[in-house]
Design a protein around this motif. Sequence first.
Motif, short mmCIF file in Angstrom:
data_model
loop_
_atom_site.label_atom_id
_atom_site.label_comp_id
_atom_site.label_asym_id
_atom_site.label_seq_id
_atom_site.Cartn_x
_atom_site.Cartn_y
_atom_site.Cartn_z
N ASN A 1 -1.46 16.89 -11.20
CA ASN A 1 -0.91 15.94 -10.86
C ASN A 1 1.16 15.40 -10.34
O ASN A 1 1.06 16.03 -12.14
N ALA A 2 0.47 15.63 -9.15
CA ALA A 2 2.43 15.40 -8.63
C ALA A 2 3.69 14.42 -9.07
O ALA A 2 4.71 14.24 -8.98
N GLY A 3 2.11 13.59 -8.75
CA GLY A 3 2.78 12.34 -8.90
C GLY A 3 2.90 11.27 -7.77
O GLY A 3 2.85 11.78 -6.20
N VAL A 4 4.47 10.60 -7.58
CA VAL A 4 5.41 10.33 -6.44
C VAL A 4 6.24 11.34 -5.78
O VAL A 4 7.09 11.01 -6.77
N THR A 5 6.51 11.94 -5.16
CA THR A 5 7.17 12.77 -4.26
C THR A 5 8.09 12.20 -3.55
O THR A 5 7.54 11.65 -2.52
N MET B 1 -2.32 10.48 -5.76
CA MET B 1 -2.83 10.39 -7.07
C MET B 1 -3.96 8.88 -6.34
O MET B 1 -4.93 8.36 -7.19
N ASN B 2 -4.69 8.99 -5.24
CA ASN B 2 -5.25 8.41 -4.47
C ASN B 2 -4.95 6.89 -4.83
O ASN B 2 -5.93 6.24 -4.60
N HIS B 3 -3.37 6.56 -4.50
CA HIS B 3 -3.36 4.46 -5.03
C HIS B 3 -3.82 4.83 -3.26
O HIS B 3 -2.81 5.42 -2.39
N ASN B 4 -4.07 3.72 -3.51
CA ASN B 4 -3.82 3.00 -2.10
C ASN B 4 -2.46 1.48 -1.76
O ASN B 4 -2.20 1.97 -0.74
N TYR B 5 -2.14 1.86 -2.54
CA TYR B 5 -0.99 0.64 -2.80
C TYR B 5 0.49 1.63 -3.25
O TYR B 5 0.79 1.98 -3.70
N THR C 1 -2.02 7.62 6.73
CA THR C 1 -2.75 8.35 5.52
C THR C 1 -2.89 7.35 4.41
O THR C 1 -1.63 7.05 3.89
N THR C 2 -3.79 7.77 3.23
CA THR C 2 -3.44 7.04 2.10
C THR C 2 -2.78 8.28 1.29
O THR C 2 -1.28 7.13 0.35
N GLU C 3 -2.17 8.23 1.39
CA GLU C 3 -0.57 9.55 0.60
C GLU C 3 0.16 9.79 1.31
O GLU C 3 1.51 9.94 0.40
N ASP C 4 0.74 9.26 2.46
CA ASP C 4 1.53 9.31 2.60
C ASP C 4 2.78 8.07 3.05
O ASP C 4 2.18 7.20 4.07
N PHE C 5 3.36 7.75 3.13
CA PHE C 5 4.73 6.42 3.62
C PHE C 5 6.36 6.56 3.65
O PHE C 5 6.86 6.23 2.97
N PRO C 6 5.93 6.97 4.56
CA PRO C 6 7.59 7.38 5.61
C PRO C 6 8.11 6.24 5.83
O PRO C 6 7.63 5.22 6.44
N LEU C 7 9.96 6.11 5.97
CA LEU C 7 10.85 5.06 6.14
C LEU C 7 11.56 5.17 6.89
O LEU C 7 12.90 6.18 6.36
N ARG C 8 11.50 4.84 7.92
CA ARG C 8 12.36 5.16 8.91
C ARG C 8 13.53 4.22 9.34
O ARG C 8 13.53 2.57 9.09
N LYS D 1 -3.27 1.39 -8.45
CA LYS D 1 -4.00 1.91 -7.97
C LYS D 1 -4.43 0.38 -7.21
O LYS D 1 -3.62 -0.42 -8.22
N THR D 2 -5.72 0.29 -6.91
CA THR D 2 -5.71 -1.47 -5.72
C THR D 2 -6.35 -2.21 -7.47
O THR D 2 -5.70 -3.70 -7.21
N ASP D 3 -6.49 -2.31 -8.21
CA ASP D 3 -6.88 -2.63 -9.53
C ASP D 3 -6.02 -2.78 -10.93
O ASP D 3 -6.25 -3.04 -11.99
N ARG D 4 -5.03 -1.84 -10.85
CA ARG D 4 -3.97 -1.96 -11.96
C ARG D 4 -2.08 -2.93 -10.90
O ARG D 4 -2.34 -2.37 -9.90
N ARG D 5 -1.32 -3.24 -11.60
CA ARG D 5 -0.48 -3.45 -11.68
C ARG D 5 0.84 -2.82 -11.60
O ARG D 5 1.92 -2.87 -11.18
N GLU D 6 0.71 -2.26 -12.76
CA GLU D 6 1.56 -0.97 -12.81
C GLU D 6 1.99 0.12 -11.45
O GLU D 6 0.75 0.50 -11.05
#
Lengths: 112, 112
Positions: free
Chosen positions: B1-5, B27-31, B70-77, B95-100
């Motif tokens: 996994n590349a993680g957060v890019t 990572m298929n993270h919702n948050y 999308t779940t994967e992308d979260f652009p800031l304008r 992840k939804t069920d983890r705080r880290e």
Amino acid sequence: GENVGLHLPTLSVQEGDNSIINCAYSNSASDYFIWYKQESGKGPQFIIDIRSNMDKRQGQRVTVLLNKTVKHLSLQIAATQPGDSAVYFCAGEETSGSRLTFGEGTQLTVNP
Amino acid sequence: NAGVTQTPKFRILKIGQSMTLQCAQDMNHNYMYWYRQDPGMGLKLIYYSVGAGITDKGEVPNGYNVSRSTTEDFPLRLELAAPSQTSVYFCASRKTDRREQYFGPGTRLTVT
């Protein structure tokens, strides 16, 4: 919201000594706290967390202590190494979840 | 996994210009979260999202907009950039069920 702050902005220790980084919080409703390490030019990295129903949690060379009576938590690093030099942040999360509030950070410098 | 890019790593904007900071996670993270970090300071939450199609304001949302198609992308304008927006911007996810939260490497933005 949560108000999380640190006692000291800088801490300098000798290699091999133990380090203690402190953090105060104001919102007694917070149920979760995290310590992050941030090396120069990088994003924060998770170190250890603790829930409000615990007093102590240990990881590899690190221990977090939570004192709910005085709303204080600390991060103890055993046998501090040069690679531990970084800024350390505590963060708190409200019971409702979703959002962390970060403190200002403590710069830890390890002298060889 | 590349993680957060995050892209770009660095950017210089003139006052009044606009740009989009990209953030993606595999990572298929919702948050997902956007923070800004001013020199010598902690992280302040700009916007966050608990899932595709859902966004909410953080502590310092003024001057910024986000979308989460999308779940994967979260652009800031950033619209109409101002010198006060000079900062390092970090994206994070969990992840939804983890705080880290897992952080990206950051985008250093200068507005002159």
